[in-house]
Design a protein around this motif. Sequence first.
Motif, short mmCIF file in Angstrom:
data_model
loop_
_atom_site.label_atom_id
_atom_site.label_comp_id
_atom_site.label_asym_id
_atom_site.label_seq_id
_atom_site.Cartn_x
_atom_site.Cartn_y
_atom_site.Cartn_z
N TYR A 33 36.55 35.37 10.72
CA TYR A 33 36.05 36.40 9.81
C TYR A 33 36.10 37.77 10.49
CZ TYR A 33 33.99 32.33 7.50
OH TYR A 33 33.80 31.13 6.88
N TYR A 35 34.00 41.43 9.99
CA TYR A 35 32.94 42.18 9.35
C TYR A 35 32.95 43.61 9.89
CZ TYR A 35 30.59 38.03 7.46
OH TYR A 35 30.27 36.89 6.75
N LEU A 43 26.10 43.82 7.73
CA LEU A 43 27.49 43.46 8.01
C LEU A 43 28.19 43.20 6.68
CD1 LEU A 43 25.94 42.88 10.68
CD2 LEU A 43 27.53 41.01 11.06
N TYR A 48 38.63 37.12 5.56
CA TYR A 48 38.35 35.87 6.25
C TYR A 48 39.50 34.90 6.06
CZ TYR A 48 36.57 34.35 1.64
OH TYR A 48 36.42 34.06 0.30
N GLN A 50 40.36 30.64 6.49
CA GLN A 50 39.84 29.30 6.73
C GLN A 50 40.82 28.46 7.54
OE1 GLN A 50 36.79 28.81 6.03
NE2 GLN A 50 36.35 30.37 4.50
N ASP A 59 34.57 41.62 0.70
CA ASP A 59 34.00 42.58 -0.23
C ASP A 59 34.58 43.99 -0.09
OD1 ASP A 59 30.98 40.90 0.57
OD2 ASP A 59 32.20 40.61 -1.21
N LEU A 90 33.31 43.63 13.84
CA LEU A 90 32.92 42.36 14.43
C LEU A 90 33.80 41.24 13.90
CD1 LEU A 90 29.11 42.92 14.13
CD2 LEU A 90 30.26 42.39 16.29
N ARG A 94 33.79 30.26 12.79
CA ARG A 94 32.75 29.41 12.21
C ARG A 94 32.86 27.97 12.69
NH1 ARG A 94 32.36 26.20 7.66
NH2 ARG A 94 34.35 26.93 6.82
N GLU A 97 27.84 25.37 9.86
CA GLU A 97 27.24 26.41 9.02
C GLU A 97 27.14 27.77 9.73
OE1 GLU A 97 26.76 23.39 6.21
OE2 GLU A 97 26.83 25.57 6.07
N LYS A 98 27.43 27.80 11.03
CA LYS A 98 27.13 28.99 11.81
C LYS A 98 28.38 29.81 12.13
CE LYS A 98 23.36 26.57 14.16
NZ LYS A 98 23.67 25.24 13.64
N LEU A 99 28.19 31.12 12.13
CA LEU A 99 29.21 32.03 12.62
C LEU A 99 28.89 32.42 14.06
CD1 LEU A 99 29.90 34.52 9.69
CD2 LEU A 99 30.89 32.29 10.13
N PHE A 100 29.94 32.51 14.87
CA PHE A 100 29.81 32.95 16.24
C PHE A 100 30.61 34.23 16.39
CE2 PHE A 100 27.76 29.18 17.88
CZ PHE A 100 28.10 28.23 16.94
N PHE A 101 29.96 35.26 16.89
CA PHE A 101 30.55 36.60 16.89
C PHE A 101 31.08 37.01 18.25
CE2 PHE A 101 29.62 38.39 12.74
CZ PHE A 101 28.64 37.53 12.25
N GLY A 102 32.12 37.85 18.22
CA GLY A 102 32.57 38.54 19.42
C GLY A 102 31.66 39.72 19.71
#
Lengths: 110, 116
Positions: A33, A35, A43, A48, A50, A59, A90, A94, A97-102
């Motif tokens: 993803y 953001y 954010l 994104y 998959q 959006d 950012l 995923r 259920e969780k996103l992990f960000f840089g």
Amino acid sequence: DGGITQSPKYLFRKEGQNVTLSCEQNLNHDAMYWYRQDPGQGLRLIYYSQIVNDFQKGDIAEGYSVSREKKESFPLTVTSAQKNPTAFYLCASRWGEKLFFGSGTQLSVL
Amino acid sequence: DQQVKQNSPSLSVQEGRISILNCDYTNSMFDYFLWYKKYPAEGPTFLISISSIKDKNEDGRFTVFLNKSAKHLSLHIVPSQPGDSAVYFCAARNSGSGGSNYKLTFGKGTLLTVNP
């Protein structure tokens, strides 16, 4: 070390220029993803993906483009059509259920 | 239209006291909620989450409460520590966004300051 690497940390764009933000992950996650964060704002989702070779608009996709040629990589191009590109960008992947960000890229306009 | 709202831009508490951060949502299709913590110039890190089938989830000093009828959730931090000072984002998943269309909607965040 497993994680998400964004580069560069800081980037400057000249008028009419396209710039590309790099995002690489070695977590073997399928979904990634992009953001955008503006001061005092949440954010907002730009694009994104998959799976490899597939991506969807978020959006606020106007003025941005992406590619997903490899599972590990999801670069974001900020085109000259994006009139207000100054923001903190950012990238995330995923797992479940969780996103992990840089750690983000701060883009500014010269 | 903002679907996830964090109406308090900032919150200040004393060390050792309870911090309560609030989040309201408007979309009844949201079925999973997450809290993220963010330091300046860094990416958000996952803190705690809750499914809509539960009303409480606890992890150490952090507890999240969900009131589905009020479309409201809150994050409690007890006791608060100076290292908790950060921006906290509430995020929600749309139950229609499983599989190929999974995405999270974030609130604007609340800046928590814990004073020694």
